[in-house]
Design a protein around this motif. Structure first.
Motif, PDB file in Angstrom:
ATOM      1  N   PRO A 130       0.829  -1.215   0.000  1.00  0.00           N
ATOM      2  CA  PRO A 130       0.000   0.000   0.000  1.00  0.00           C
ATOM      3  C   PRO A 130       0.860   1.261   0.000  1.00  0.00           C
ATOM      4  O   PRO A 130       1.816   1.320   0.761  1.00  0.00           O
ATOM      5  CB  PRO A 130      -0.782  -0.123   1.305  1.00  0.00           C
ATOM      6  N   PHE A 131       0.579   2.280  -0.797  1.00  0.00           N
ATOM      7  CA  PHE A 131      -0.419   2.326  -1.861  1.00  0.00           C
ATOM      8  C   PHE A 131       0.276   2.937  -3.062  1.00  0.00           C
ATOM      9  O   PHE A 131       0.857   4.013  -2.957  1.00  0.00           O
ATOM     10  CB  PHE A 131      -1.623   3.191  -1.453  1.00  0.00           C
ATOM     11  N   SER A 132       0.166   2.313  -4.214  1.00  0.00           N
ATOM     12  CA  SER A 132       0.892   2.797  -5.383  1.00  0.00           C
ATOM     13  C   SER A 132       0.207   3.984  -6.038  1.00  0.00           C
ATOM     14  O   SER A 132       0.826   4.690  -6.836  1.00  0.00           O
ATOM     15  CB  SER A 132       1.044   1.663  -6.407  1.00  0.00           C
ATOM     16  N   ASN A 133      -1.066   4.211  -5.734  1.00  0.00           N
ATOM     17  CA  ASN A 133      -1.805   5.280  -6.397  1.00  0.00           C
ATOM     18  C   ASN A 133      -1.980   6.517  -5.526  1.00  0.00           C
ATOM     19  O   ASN A 133      -2.787   7.394  -5.824  1.00  0.00           O
ATOM     20  CB  ASN A 133      -3.176   4.773  -6.847  1.00  0.00           C
ATOM     21  N   SER A 134      -1.248   6.585  -4.418  1.00  0.00           N
ATOM     22  CA  SER A 134      -1.335   7.762  -3.547  1.00  0.00           C
ATOM     23  C   SER A 134      -0.136   7.751  -2.618  1.00  0.00           C
ATOM     24  O   SER A 134       0.927   7.245  -2.970  1.00  0.00           O
ATOM     25  CB  SER A 134      -2.651   7.758  -2.753  1.00  0.00           C
ATOM     26  N   PHE A 135      -0.298   8.266  -1.419  1.00  0.00           N
ATOM     27  CA  PHE A 135       0.781   8.307  -0.441  1.00  0.00           C
ATOM     28  C   PHE A 135       1.078   6.888   0.049  1.00  0.00           C
ATOM     29  O   PHE A 135       0.238   6.249   0.680  1.00  0.00           O
ATOM     30  CB  PHE A 135       0.350   9.188   0.737  1.00  0.00           C
ATOM     31  N   GLY A 136       2.269   6.383  -0.262  1.00  0.00           N
ATOM     32  CA  GLY A 136       2.610   5.015   0.110  1.00  0.00           C
ATOM     33  C   GLY A 136       3.014   4.883   1.564  1.00  0.00           C
ATOM     34  O   GLY A 136       3.514   5.829   2.181  1.00  0.00           O
TER      35      GLY A 136
ATOM     36  N   GLY B  23      -7.427   3.183 -10.116  1.00  0.00           N
ATOM     37  CA  GLY B  23      -7.131   4.529 -10.592  1.00  0.00           C
ATOM     38  C   GLY B  23      -5.780   4.999 -10.092  1.00  0.00           C
ATOM     39  O   GLY B  23      -5.263   4.501  -9.101  1.00  0.00           O
ATOM     40  N   ASP B  24      -5.189   5.973 -10.797  1.00  0.00           N
ATOM     41  CA  ASP B  24      -3.855   6.437 -10.436  1.00  0.00           C
ATOM     42  C   ASP B  24      -3.930   7.625  -9.488  1.00  0.00           C
ATOM     43  O   ASP B  24      -5.009   8.082  -9.099  1.00  0.00           O
ATOM     44  CB  ASP B  24      -3.031   6.784 -11.677  1.00  0.00           C
ATOM     45  N   GLU B  25      -2.754   8.153  -9.128  1.00  0.00           N
ATOM     46  CA  GLU B  25      -2.697   9.218  -8.129  1.00  0.00           C
ATOM     47  C   GLU B  25      -3.271  10.533  -8.627  1.00  0.00           C
ATOM     48  O   GLU B  25      -3.502  11.456  -7.845  1.00  0.00           O
ATOM     49  CB  GLU B  25      -1.255   9.422  -7.694  1.00  0.00           C
ATOM     50  N   ASN B  26      -3.513  10.647  -9.932  1.00  0.00           N
ATOM     51  CA  ASN B  26      -4.065  11.874 -10.485  1.00  0.00           C
ATOM     52  C   ASN B  26      -5.593  11.840 -10.594  1.00  0.00           C
ATOM     53  O   ASN B  26      -6.190  12.721 -11.202  1.00  0.00           O
ATOM     54  CB  ASN B  26      -3.468  12.132 -11.876  1.00  0.00           C
TER      55      ASN B  26
ATOM     56  N   ASN C  79      -8.303   4.891  -0.624  1.00  0.00           N
ATOM     57  CA  ASN C  79      -7.681   3.629  -0.251  1.00  0.00           C
ATOM     58  C   ASN C  79      -8.057   3.318   1.196  1.00  0.00           C
ATOM     59  O   ASN C  79      -8.138   4.216   2.038  1.00  0.00           O
ATOM     60  CB  ASN C  79      -6.163   3.706  -0.399  1.00  0.00           C
ATOM     61  N   LEU C  80      -8.257   2.046   1.488  1.00  0.00           N
ATOM     62  CA  LEU C  80      -8.828   1.645   2.767  1.00  0.00           C
ATOM     63  C   LEU C  80      -8.002   0.557   3.439  1.00  0.00           C
ATOM     64  O   LEU C  80      -7.184  -0.106   2.811  1.00  0.00           O
ATOM     65  CB  LEU C  80     -10.251   1.105   2.555  1.00  0.00           C
ATOM     66  N   VAL C  81      -8.260   0.388   4.721  1.00  0.00           N
ATOM     67  CA  VAL C  81      -7.744  -0.761   5.455  1.00  0.00           C
ATOM     68  C   VAL C  81      -8.903  -1.365   6.233  1.00  0.00           C
ATOM     69  O   VAL C  81      -9.784  -0.654   6.716  1.00  0.00           O
ATOM     70  CB  VAL C  81      -6.590  -0.367   6.417  1.00  0.00           C
TER      71      VAL C  81
END
Length: 232
Positions: free
Chosen positions: A92-98, A188-191, A199-201
């Motif tokens: 976690p997470f490739s599409n936002s803050f990792g 979806g990507d970070e943009n 993103n969830l846990v």
């Protein structure tokens, strides 16, 4: 005893979920509380966000209904009743803050130290727990956890002090893992736009080892025998 056995069975099934899910937002675990963000390392973090737990259902049928928590403060879930595509991820997470390895361990500790006793239907408790998760995920790896200082800072009436209590318990937790963490990444990507999903846990109880189940079953049977003898 029955709750213990049921939790083990549910956890075993939850862990077998497939690699894709369509999650529907059914509502919230409590009234959404307003949280002011004083500082954040996450790009495009809004100044004010809502905090509580999410009641979710996997409409593909694999994960069933469960409670999820946000680990993506720069984006919002779509409205109640809407569905979005998610993929479980171990990175976690490739599409936002990792998440760093340290942050991931801290998120684990927040759950292990507090989740069993959390009342997610209480607005203060749910907001405080969500704030603690953000702090665990976003704070500098070498900084003590507190929502009142550091890279990530947040405050909410009725929840700030409780969030710091949860974080103090997490930092001092010395037991084993009580919960299996599942990270869910929205497609979806970070943009992507702000209102295109978070993103969830989520977590499931760590299953009782086979030997432990045998012990629990044995103790349950011993108790039944003792009760019968007393009646006799």
């Amino acid at each position: 005893m029955r709750k213990l056995l049921t939790a083990a069975i549910v956890a075993a099934g939850f862990a077998t979920a497939s690699d894709a899910a369509v999650l529907r937002l059914d509502g919230y675990t409590s009234t959404v509380q307003s949280v002011s963000i004083g500082s954040s390392p996450v790009a495009n973090t809004p100044g004010t966000v809502g905090a509580t737990g999410f009641n979710l259902t996997d409409t593909t049928g694999n994960m069933g209904s469960f409670v999820g928590w946000c680990l993506d403060i720069a984006h919002y879930l779509m409205g109640t009743g809407s569905s979005q595509n998610y993929t479980p991820t171990n990175d976690p997470f490739s599409n936002s803050f990792g998440l760093t390895d340290t942050a991931r361990d801290r998120v684990q500790s927040v759950f292990d130290a507090n989740y069993a006793g959390l009342d997610a239907t209480n607005g203060d408790h749910a907001a405080a727990f969500q704030m603690a998760l953000w702090e665990a995920a976003y704070e500098d790896d070498n900084t003590a956890l507190s929502v009142s200082s550091g890279l990530f800072q947040a405050s909410s009436t009725g929840s700030t002090s409780l969030a710091n209590q949860y974080l103090f318990a997490a930092m001092n937790y010395a037991g084993g893992s009580q919960w299996n963490l599942s990270f869910l990444q929205v497609d979806g990507d970070e943009n992507r736009g702000r209102y295109t999903g978070q993103n969830l846990v989520t977590v499931s109880p760590v299953p009782i080892p086979a030997a432990g189940l045998l012990l629990v079953t044995g103790l349950f049977g011993l108790g039944a025998i003792t009760r019968r003898r007393r009646k006799a």
